[in-house]
Design a protein around this motif. Sequence first.
Motif, short mmCIF file in Angstrom:
data_model
loop_
_atom_site.label_atom_id
_atom_site.label_comp_id
_atom_site.label_asym_id
_atom_site.label_seq_id
_atom_site.Cartn_x
_atom_site.Cartn_y
_atom_site.Cartn_z
N VAL A 45 0.85 -1.19 0.00
CA VAL A 45 0.00 0.00 0.00
C VAL A 45 0.88 1.24 0.00
CG1 VAL A 45 -0.20 0.12 2.53
CG2 VAL A 45 -1.99 1.13 1.11
N VAL A 46 0.41 2.27 -0.67
CA VAL A 46 1.06 3.58 -0.65
C VAL A 46 0.28 4.46 0.33
CG1 VAL A 46 1.73 5.60 -2.00
CG2 VAL A 46 1.75 3.32 -3.05
N ILE A 47 0.97 5.01 1.32
CA ILE A 47 0.32 5.86 2.32
C ILE A 47 0.79 7.29 2.07
CG2 ILE A 47 -0.20 6.19 4.76
CD1 ILE A 47 1.00 3.35 5.21
N LYS A 48 -0.03 8.05 1.37
CA LYS A 48 0.30 9.43 1.05
C LYS A 48 0.19 10.30 2.31
CE LYS A 48 0.87 10.81 -2.61
NZ LYS A 48 2.14 11.00 -3.36
N HIS A 49 1.11 11.24 2.45
CA HIS A 49 1.12 12.20 3.56
C HIS A 49 1.15 11.52 4.93
CE1 HIS A 49 -1.29 14.10 0.18
NE2 HIS A 49 -0.22 14.90 0.26
N PHE A 50 1.84 10.37 5.01
CA PHE A 50 1.93 9.67 6.31
C PHE A 50 2.62 10.56 7.33
CE2 PHE A 50 3.91 6.73 9.33
CZ PHE A 50 2.85 5.89 9.63
N PHE A 51 3.70 11.23 6.92
CA PHE A 51 4.37 12.22 7.76
C PHE A 51 4.00 13.60 7.24
CE2 PHE A 51 7.05 8.49 8.31
CZ PHE A 51 7.37 8.51 9.66
N ASP A 52 3.43 14.42 8.10
CA ASP A 52 3.02 15.76 7.69
C ASP A 52 4.21 16.71 7.81
OD1 ASP A 52 1.27 17.67 6.80
OD2 ASP A 52 0.54 18.16 8.80
N ASN A 53 4.44 17.51 6.76
CA ASN A 53 5.55 18.48 6.75
C ASN A 53 6.87 17.80 7.11
OD1 ASN A 53 3.77 20.68 6.19
ND2 ASN A 53 3.20 20.70 8.37
N PHE A 54 7.20 16.76 6.37
CA PHE A 54 8.38 15.94 6.67
C PHE A 54 9.67 16.75 6.55
CE2 PHE A 54 11.79 12.98 5.69
CZ PHE A 54 11.59 11.99 6.65
N VAL A 55 10.54 16.58 7.56
CA VAL A 55 11.87 17.20 7.57
C VAL A 55 12.89 16.10 7.76
CG1 VAL A 55 13.43 18.82 8.71
CG2 VAL A 55 10.99 19.37 8.51
N ASP A 56 13.88 16.00 6.89
CA ASP A 56 14.89 14.96 6.99
C ASP A 56 15.72 15.13 8.26
OD1 ASP A 56 14.97 13.30 4.38
OD2 ASP A 56 14.82 15.37 3.67
N PRO A 57 15.87 14.05 9.06
CA PRO A 57 16.70 14.12 10.27
C PRO A 57 18.18 13.91 9.99
CG PRO A 57 15.67 11.98 10.13
CD PRO A 57 15.16 12.77 8.96
N ILE A 58 18.53 13.63 8.74
CA ILE A 58 19.91 13.35 8.34
C ILE A 58 20.06 13.77 6.89
CG2 ILE A 58 19.41 11.00 7.57
CD1 ILE A 58 22.07 10.09 8.75
N ASP A 59 21.27 14.05 6.44
CA ASP A 59 21.46 14.36 5.03
C ASP A 59 22.53 13.46 4.44
OD1 ASP A 59 23.98 15.41 5.68
OD2 ASP A 59 23.27 17.49 5.69
N GLU A 60 22.79 13.63 3.16
CA GLU A 60 23.72 12.74 2.48
C GLU A 60 25.15 12.88 2.99
OE1 GLU A 60 22.68 16.13 -0.47
OE2 GLU A 60 21.75 14.98 1.16
N ASN A 61 25.49 14.05 3.52
CA ASN A 61 26.83 14.23 4.08
C ASN A 61 27.00 13.43 5.36
OD1 ASN A 61 27.74 16.16 2.07
ND2 ASN A 61 26.36 17.63 3.04
N ASP A 62 25.96 13.43 6.20
CA ASP A 62 25.99 12.60 7.41
C ASP A 62 26.10 11.13 7.05
OD1 ASP A 62 25.55 14.90 9.02
OD2 ASP A 62 23.40 14.75 8.68
N LEU A 63 25.35 10.75 6.01
CA LEU A 63 25.34 9.36 5.57
C LEU A 63 26.73 8.95 5.06
CD1 LEU A 63 22.88 7.52 5.65
CD2 LEU A 63 22.57 7.92 3.21
N ALA A 64 27.36 9.84 4.33
CA ALA A 64 28.71 9.56 3.82
C ALA A 64 29.70 9.42 4.96
CB ALA A 64 29.15 10.68 2.87
#
Length: 388
Positions: free
Chosen positions: A33-52
Amino acid sequence: MPTNDNSYIIDAQSGNGFNAETFLKNYWQQKPVVIKHFFDNFVDPIDENDLAGLAQESEVDARIISNVKGSWHVEQGPITNFDKACQGKWTLLVQGVDKYVPDVTPLLDPFSFIPNWRLDDLMVSFATNGAGVGAHIDQYDVFLVQGKGRRRWRVGKPADYKEVFPHPKLRQIEGFAPVIDVVVEPGDVVYVPPGWPHDGATIEDSLTYSVGYRAPDNLQLAESLAMMLDKGAHNYRFTDASRSMQGNRAWVNPSDVAILKQQLIDAINGEDFTLALLEAMSEQGIPEYPLEDEVSLEQISNEFAAGISFVPAPGVRALLCDGKRGLPRALFVNGSQFEFGKSDQEWFEVLASGGVLNATCCQDAPSFTFLETLTTLINNGYWEWFEG
């Protein structure tokens, strides 16, 4: 263009939005199932630099999967040369991010309707425009949370698909007819049950948070049994003191086979295997960072009384048993067992909830047993001081 059967889509902001009970009844391990808008006003807690940064650490499970002009490549972490690995259309995947980055923990909270022991980890991936890992099938449940960017997900029905290995470390299938073909945006979630083929490709650079679940197979369960028996618990030998005469020694007596099976069944039904199973269910592979200078029970007791708060270390999820229906009354953390009495149950429930723990959480004062357990958990690196 992507098309969809509306029976595979839920809008969490609609009048009939997401409901956990409905999801478990109609979707969990049944259909995607696709759950649209499951998280409202989503803000990433991490970015690609942190991941790297995580991908460079030797203890972190990371890899880069790239496709350069139709040729697949896999670079296993730790990643030391990103310029070399990040060619063509590429995806950086990092397992167990919840064990290293506390800020991602809130992503898991909305999925708390699934028990702690079933949750494996949170994998985070960053993919460049047009990148993906190819069509494949997983044997576990997963919630795919879309972070920044947009991604096209296609999901098909279970069937007998031909596997292909375009790289020794990459398992894919040749293709499938999608029942879901959707573009997801930040805050959308795609749930995929085990055995359903799926394929994701980014439309623009994006982050995806994969909440993955574990489902032990019989081999894994047998490993827990073998470990228990290896310790000597319930490891009895076959006996046949009541054996009767047999005409032909080559024949196998069905009763002998039944007794051998029962011998193993008795071991499985014993209390020792229950404990071995619970220890395995609680095992998370948490990085162990024991304190260099251990704290004493007296120190923790004084700090607790003074109002100091404590929280689990990143990724730590405890299991709790209430002493009923053949289970012990105990807390299990990363393979370790901590027994407690009925009078301590409220304190251990608070501890296992994973929230902020302090002296105001319960009306009664904590017992010696509880404070001793908390001290051990802190010294093992599983709980820590709250700095919020």
